[in-house]
Design an enzyme around this catalytic site. Structure first.
Site, PDB file in Angstrom:
ATOM      1  N   LYS A 199       0.835  -1.200   0.000  1.00  0.00           N
ATOM      2  CA  LYS A 199       0.000   0.000   0.000  1.00  0.00           C
ATOM      3  C   LYS A 199       0.871   1.250   0.000  1.00  0.00           C
ATOM      4  O   LYS A 199       1.549   1.544   0.969  1.00  0.00           O
ATOM      5  CB  LYS A 199      -0.918   0.052   1.228  1.00  0.00           C
ATOM      6  CG  LYS A 199      -2.002   1.120   1.025  1.00  0.00           C
ATOM      7  CD  LYS A 199      -2.646   1.594   2.299  1.00  0.00           C
ATOM      8  CE  LYS A 199      -1.877   2.676   2.993  1.00  0.00           C
ATOM      9  NZ  LYS A 199      -1.812   3.976   2.253  1.00  0.00           N
ATOM     10  N   GLU A 273      10.272   0.556  10.265  1.00  0.00           N
ATOM     11  CA  GLU A 273      11.269   1.618  10.089  1.00  0.00           C
ATOM     12  C   GLU A 273      10.539   2.929  10.334  1.00  0.00           C
ATOM     13  O   GLU A 273       9.675   3.318   9.561  1.00  0.00           O
ATOM     14  CB  GLU A 273      11.875   1.547   8.679  1.00  0.00           C
ATOM     15  CG  GLU A 273      13.193   2.277   8.584  1.00  0.00           C
ATOM     16  CD  GLU A 273      13.056   3.669   8.004  1.00  0.00           C
ATOM     17  OE1 GLU A 273      12.933   4.628   8.809  1.00  0.00           O
ATOM     18  OE2 GLU A 273      13.034   3.810   6.778  1.00  0.00           O
ATOM     19  N   CYS A 307      13.583  10.402   6.999  1.00  0.00           N
ATOM     20  CA  CYS A 307      13.567   9.901   8.378  1.00  0.00           C
ATOM     21  C   CYS A 307      14.953   9.981   9.005  1.00  0.00           C
ATOM     22  O   CYS A 307      15.085  10.151  10.206  1.00  0.00           O
ATOM     23  CB  CYS A 307      13.036   8.484   8.419  1.00  0.00           C
ATOM     24  SG  CYS A 307      13.747   7.437   7.145  1.00  0.00           S
ATOM     25  N   GLU A 404      10.319  14.946  15.773  1.00  0.00           N
ATOM     26  CA  GLU A 404      10.644  14.891  14.354  1.00  0.00           C
ATOM     27  C   GLU A 404       9.821  15.976  13.637  1.00  0.00           C
ATOM     28  O   GLU A 404       8.596  15.954  13.683  1.00  0.00           O
ATOM     29  CB  GLU A 404      10.279  13.503  13.820  1.00  0.00           C
ATOM     30  CG  GLU A 404      10.684  13.288  12.390  1.00  0.00           C
ATOM     31  CD  GLU A 404      10.415  11.864  11.911  1.00  0.00           C
ATOM     32  OE1 GLU A 404       9.317  11.342  12.164  1.00  0.00           O
ATOM     33  OE2 GLU A 404      11.304  11.292  11.272  1.00  0.00           O
TER      34      GLU A 404
HETATM   35  P1  NAI Z   1       1.946   7.791   8.543  1.00  0.00           P
HETATM   36  O1  NAI Z   1       2.774   6.922   9.413  1.00  0.00           O
HETATM   37  O2  NAI Z   1       0.541   8.071   8.952  1.00  0.00           O
HETATM   38  O3  NAI Z   1       1.857   7.185   7.073  1.00  0.00           O
HETATM   39  C1  NAI Z   1       2.716   6.219   6.529  1.00  0.00           C
HETATM   40  C2  NAI Z   1       1.902   5.133   5.825  1.00  0.00           C
HETATM   41  O4  NAI Z   1       1.119   4.428   6.792  1.00  0.00           O
HETATM   42  C3  NAI Z   1       0.915   5.655   4.794  1.00  0.00           C
HETATM   43  O5  NAI Z   1       0.879   4.765   3.712  1.00  0.00           O
HETATM   44  C4  NAI Z   1      -0.409   5.625   5.548  1.00  0.00           C
HETATM   45  O6  NAI Z   1      -1.515   5.506   4.720  1.00  0.00           O
HETATM   46  C5  NAI Z   1      -0.250   4.389   6.400  1.00  0.00           C
HETATM   47  N1  NAI Z   1      -1.070   4.344   7.605  1.00  0.00           N
HETATM   48  C6  NAI Z   1      -1.574   5.388   8.320  1.00  0.00           C
HETATM   49  N2  NAI Z   1      -2.264   4.936   9.381  1.00  0.00           N
HETATM   50  C7  NAI Z   1      -2.203   3.589   9.348  1.00  0.00           C
HETATM   51  C8  NAI Z   1      -2.709   2.545  10.185  1.00  0.00           C
HETATM   52  N3  NAI Z   1      -3.410   2.812  11.289  1.00  0.00           N
HETATM   53  N4  NAI Z   1      -2.445   1.255   9.866  1.00  0.00           N
HETATM   54  C9  NAI Z   1      -1.711   0.976   8.777  1.00  0.00           C
HETATM   55  N5  NAI Z   1      -1.210   1.911   7.950  1.00  0.00           N
HETATM   56  C10 NAI Z   1      -1.435   3.202   8.228  1.00  0.00           C
HETATM   57  O7  NAI Z   1       2.729   9.134   8.339  1.00  0.00           O
HETATM   58  P2  NAI Z   1       2.109  10.577   7.976  1.00  0.00           P
HETATM   59  O8  NAI Z   1       0.881  10.798   8.785  1.00  0.00           O
HETATM   60  O9  NAI Z   1       2.003  10.670   6.531  1.00  0.00           O
HETATM   61  O10 NAI Z   1       3.245  11.545   8.515  1.00  0.00           O
HETATM   62  C11 NAI Z   1       3.253  11.922   9.883  1.00  0.00           C
HETATM   63  C12 NAI Z   1       4.670  12.030  10.382  1.00  0.00           C
HETATM   64  O11 NAI Z   1       5.293  10.765  10.362  1.00  0.00           O
HETATM   65  C13 NAI Z   1       5.576  12.903   9.554  1.00  0.00           C
HETATM   66  O12 NAI Z   1       5.414  14.246   9.881  1.00  0.00           O
HETATM   67  C14 NAI Z   1       6.919  12.374   9.916  1.00  0.00           C
HETATM   68  O13 NAI Z   1       7.365  12.953  11.118  1.00  0.00           O
HETATM   69  C15 NAI Z   1       6.677  10.898  10.127  1.00  0.00           C
HETATM   70  N6  NAI Z   1       7.017  10.107   8.939  1.00  0.00           N
HETATM   71  C16 NAI Z   1       8.146   9.334   8.973  1.00  0.00           C
HETATM   72  C17 NAI Z   1       8.524   8.624   7.860  1.00  0.00           C
HETATM   73  C18 NAI Z   1       9.739   7.798   7.833  1.00  0.00           C
HETATM   74  O14 NAI Z   1      10.264   7.537   6.762  1.00  0.00           O
HETATM   75  N7  NAI Z   1      10.212   7.317   8.950  1.00  0.00           N
HETATM   76  C19 NAI Z   1       7.770   8.699   6.612  1.00  0.00           C
HETATM   77  C20 NAI Z   1       6.567   9.482   6.688  1.00  0.00           C
HETATM   78  C21 NAI Z   1       6.245  10.166   7.810  1.00  0.00           C
END
Ligand code: NAI
Ligand code: MG
Length: 493
Positions: A199, A273, A307, A404
């Site tokens: 996804k 991650e 990240c 972050e």
């Molecule tokens: P997120 O963690 O919500 O989204 C990442 C993925 O997880 C997306 O594909 C989303 O649709 C999916 N997702 C969301 N809720 C879920 C759930 N309950 N169960 C399964 N999948 C789920 O990240 P978001 O909201 O886009 O960004 C928020 C913060 O997260 C950012 O500001 C940043 O600080 C951090 N982040 C860190 C990343 C990394 O590479 N470590 C990447 C993206 C965001």
């Protein structure tokens, strides 16, 4: 003017002078975006049973690029069934050398179509074409090449043991490196004989969907990779599906926690991650100008949507004033604007939500006493933008040193001794990466040994290679991606 001249001689201001680039936009016609995309299940694009679609926009100008299918629980189930069928009937039975051929083919087609992918990545996510062209797409292809090499040599990766595939992997990826994260997840899974339901993030689904065309071109057997687009709820349905053997997630620590709860007590193997708050440490004996470039690359690269971004700069007190003044001059020269322009250094913020998060955290930083310095570049009138920002007078207790931010914002802290540098670097709930700048080998080796981070870069930053494992300590997650360690996450013995 060449890119490496942007520092100017002796830091002379170059903005507004004759030394301006003319716009050099990459042609977007190379990529054909469909008005509407279905779900990629069992080797073909299908209408979602949900009957729902959502829009993905270009964050640089808010233009709607396409409508994308929304997968509900039934759609996710269809995808998992297709993956299970392909696993049992085809993929797990193929010898490694046959799986390798498909991975090689995918890698080669990605290279052939790299320009198309780069343009689409920049359109859908807002990152500068220079990054998508020179970093994201080549690294994604490299990941498939690397894992193609392992597919028929797994016995050598794990000497004396007999690695078996796990089965069906559910994989969820974020929006900061959309195609690269898809490659990081899909390539090792396939090399080891697993099948996949992936996804993509809701703001950046398009390159994963273009990758489906590559799978078709490569004649990948139907069902080996299935792509279900949707939001967090779609992700939750995927994670909860009872017929998965493995879940792999990259994204926020908050969602990582939910996923860990959801798979607890099941047979599903898990790798996470998550976030980071990396320290980039500069000692007084470092090559300062080189370090400044590394620091700039470490935080403003990809709008800080990284990240492992070097978001905390730890600078030795004796050189703090010099480093801060050089940083301030340097951020004035970062070119912020059209992601498709080949001269752009800093592109658009990925979404309105992310922009609001950055604004909120910087405001808190200022409230708590940090000193704000921002580039006074001209920002486009439409889309989501944030000025390259340096926050000084930050202490470890400040929110901007702990949370972050995931934007082009550098928080500067100072230290006096190497011991103190290690202490501050480790004073975080994260532990994904760190950087160290010094001309003393003994100093960086000692720092690297004592800092609790999955990757430590010495006199460089943000260097990636598929052979090198990547992953975190503490709340940055567990498990590794890349290298033999990354393969281990997709096999059982
Ligand atoms: P997120 O963690 O919500 O989204 C990442 C993925 O997880 C997306 O594909 C989303 O649709 C999916 N997702 C969301 N809720 C879920 C759930 N309950 N169960 C399964 N999948 C789920 O990240 P978001 O909201 O886009 O960004 C928020 C913060 O997260 C950012 O500001 C940043 O600080 C951090 N982040 C860190 C990343 C990394 O590479 N470590 C990447 C993206 C965001
Ligand atoms: Mg988008």
């Amino acid at each position: 003017m060449r890119r490496d001249d942007r520092n100017g001689q002796d830091g002379q201001a170059v903005q507004g002078s004759v030394w301006q680039y003319s716009p050099a936009p990459e042609a977007r016609e190379i990529v054909k975006i469909q008005p509407r995309y279905g779900l990629f299940i069992n080797g073909e694009f299908v209408e979602p049973r949900s009957g729902r679609y959502f829009e993905t926009i270009n964050p640089a100008n808010e233009e709607v690029l396409a409508e994308v299918a929304y997968a509900d629980a039934e759609d996710v189930d269809r995808a998992v069934r297709a993956a299970r069928h392909a696993y049992e009937q085809v993929w797990s039975k193929l010898p490694g050398k046959e799986r390798a051929k498909y991975l090689f083919r995918i890698a080669r087609i990605l290279q052939e179509r790299s320009r198309e992918f780069a343009v689409l990545e920049s359109l859908d996510g807002g990152k500068p074409i220079r990054e998508s062209r020179d970093v994201d797409i080549p690294l994604a292809a490299a990941h498939f090449f690397y894992h193609a090499g392992w597919a028929d040599k797994l016995a050598y990766a794990f000497p004396g043991r007999t690695p078996r595939p796990l089965g069906v992997a559910g994989q969820i990826i974020p929006w900061n490196f959309p195609l690269l994260m898809a490659a990081w997840k899909i390539a090792p899974a396939l090399a080891c004989g697993n099948t996949v339901v992936l996804k993509p993030a809701e703001t950046t689904p398009l390159t994963a969907l273009l990758l489906c065309e590559v799978f078709q071109q490569a004649d990948l057997p139907p069902g080996v990779v299935n792509i279900v687009t949707g939001d967090g709820q779609t992700g939750a349905w995927l994670v909860q599906h009872p017929d998965l053997d493995k879940v792999a997630f990259t994204g926020s620590t908050e969602v990582g926690r939910l996923i860990q709860k959801a798979v607890a007590g099941t047979r599903k193997r898990l790798t996470l991650e998550l976030g980071g708050k990396a320290a980039n440490v500069i000692f007084e004996d470092a090559a300062i100008d080189q370090a400044i470039e590394g620091i700039i690359n470490g935080i403003y690269f990809n709008q800080g949507h990284v990240c492992c971004a070097g978001s905390r700069l730890l600078v030795q007190e004796s050189i703090a004033d010099l480093v801060i003044s050089k940083l301030r001059r340097r951020i004035q020269r970062l070119r912020v604007g059209d992601p498709l322009d080949k001269n752009t250094d800093v592109g658009a913020i990925n979404s309105r939500r992310q922009l609001q998060k950055i604004e909120r955290l910087v405001a808190i930083g200022v409230q708590e006493g940090a000193e704000l310095y921002q580039s006074d570049c001209v920002l486009p009138s439409k889309g989501y933008w944030y000025r390259p920002t340096v926050l000084t007078k930050v202490s470890t207790a400040h929110t901007v040193a702990r949370e972050e931010i995931f934007g082009p914002v550098l928080s500067v802290l100072t230290f006096r001794t190497p011991d103190e540098a290690v202490q501050i670097a480790n004073n975080t709930r994260y532990g994904l990466s760190a950087g160290v700048w010094t001309n003393k080998g003994s100093k960086y080796l000692e720092f690297a040994a004592r800092v609790k981070a999955g990757v430590v870069w010495c006199n460089t930053y943000n260097k990636f290679d598929p052979a090198s494992p990547f992953g975190g300590y503490k709340e940055s997650g567990f498990g590794r991606e890349g290298g033999v360690h990354g393969l281990a996450a997709y096999v059982a013995f």
